[in-house]
Design a protein around this motif. Sequence first.
Motif, PDB file in Angstrom:
ATOM      1  N   LEU A  12       0.829  -1.207   0.000  1.00  0.00           N
ATOM      2  CA  LEU A  12       0.000   0.000   0.000  1.00  0.00           C
ATOM      3  C   LEU A  12       0.865   1.261   0.000  1.00  0.00           C
ATOM      4  CD1 LEU A  12      -2.807   1.257   0.128  1.00  0.00           C
ATOM      5  CD2 LEU A  12      -2.648   1.123   2.622  1.00  0.00           C
ATOM      6  N   THR A  13       1.926   1.256   0.775  1.00  0.00           N
ATOM      7  CA  THR A  13       2.848   2.398   0.803  1.00  0.00           C
ATOM      8  C   THR A  13       3.498   2.606  -0.551  1.00  0.00           C
ATOM      9  OG1 THR A  13       3.271   2.025   3.144  1.00  0.00           O
ATOM     10  CG2 THR A  13       4.880   3.348   1.945  1.00  0.00           C
ATOM     11  N   LEU A  14       3.948   1.537  -1.197  1.00  0.00           N
ATOM     12  CA  LEU A  14       4.554   1.654  -2.527  1.00  0.00           C
ATOM     13  C   LEU A  14       3.551   2.161  -3.564  1.00  0.00           C
ATOM     14  CD1 LEU A  14       6.818  -1.522  -2.662  1.00  0.00           C
ATOM     15  CD2 LEU A  14       7.543   0.876  -2.591  1.00  0.00           C
ATOM     16  N   LEU A  15       2.316   1.705  -3.492  1.00  0.00           N
ATOM     17  CA  LEU A  15       1.296   2.179  -4.425  1.00  0.00           C
ATOM     18  C   LEU A  15       1.024   3.670  -4.243  1.00  0.00           C
ATOM     19  CD1 LEU A  15      -1.260  -0.769  -4.445  1.00  0.00           C
ATOM     20  CD2 LEU A  15       0.207  -0.010  -6.331  1.00  0.00           C
ATOM     21  N   LEU A  16       0.952   4.109  -2.990  1.00  0.00           N
ATOM     22  CA  LEU A  16       0.739   5.529  -2.734  1.00  0.00           C
ATOM     23  C   LEU A  16       1.944   6.362  -3.171  1.00  0.00           C
ATOM     24  CD1 LEU A  16      -1.062   5.457   0.713  1.00  0.00           C
ATOM     25  CD2 LEU A  16      -2.031   6.048  -1.506  1.00  0.00           C
ATOM     26  N   CYS A  19       2.228   7.347  -6.829  1.00  0.00           N
ATOM     27  CA  CYS A  19       1.386   8.454  -7.287  1.00  0.00           C
ATOM     28  C   CYS A  19       2.067   9.808  -7.104  1.00  0.00           C
ATOM     29  CB  CYS A  19       0.059   8.454  -6.534  1.00  0.00           C
ATOM     30  SG  CYS A  19      -0.921   6.977  -6.795  1.00  0.00           S
ATOM     31  N   ALA A  20       3.149   9.854  -6.361  1.00  0.00           N
ATOM     32  CA  ALA A  20       3.820  11.118  -6.064  1.00  0.00           C
ATOM     33  C   ALA A  20       4.560  11.624  -7.292  1.00  0.00           C
ATOM     34  CB  ALA A  20       4.794  10.942  -4.911  1.00  0.00           C
TER      35      ALA A  20
END
Length: 95
Positions: A12-16, A19-20
């Motif tokens: 989840l952290t990598l997916l978010l 988006c950066a």
Amino acid sequence: MPPRYIPSAAVLTLLLAACATQAPDAVSTAPDTPGFWWGLWHGFIFPWAWIGSLFSDNIAVYAVPNRGGWYDFGFFLGVTVLGGGSFFGSRRKAE
């Protein structure tokens, strides 16, 4: 957090993080644009610059525009390594 949730949290952290992005007008290649060394310096003085920015609109903690990734890397190193980061908080106190 139970150990079985750690892989899910990492994904989840990598997916978010995927988006950066950095605003295109925040990156410049002009000769006088702050790069790695200015990022390192700005990261090192971050605590004092942040305090100053609370009292003055003329003080910023992060240079915009900058050279992008190299400025960010220098800023990160300045905050974590030169500024102490988590090193000083992780020392065990003598008993």
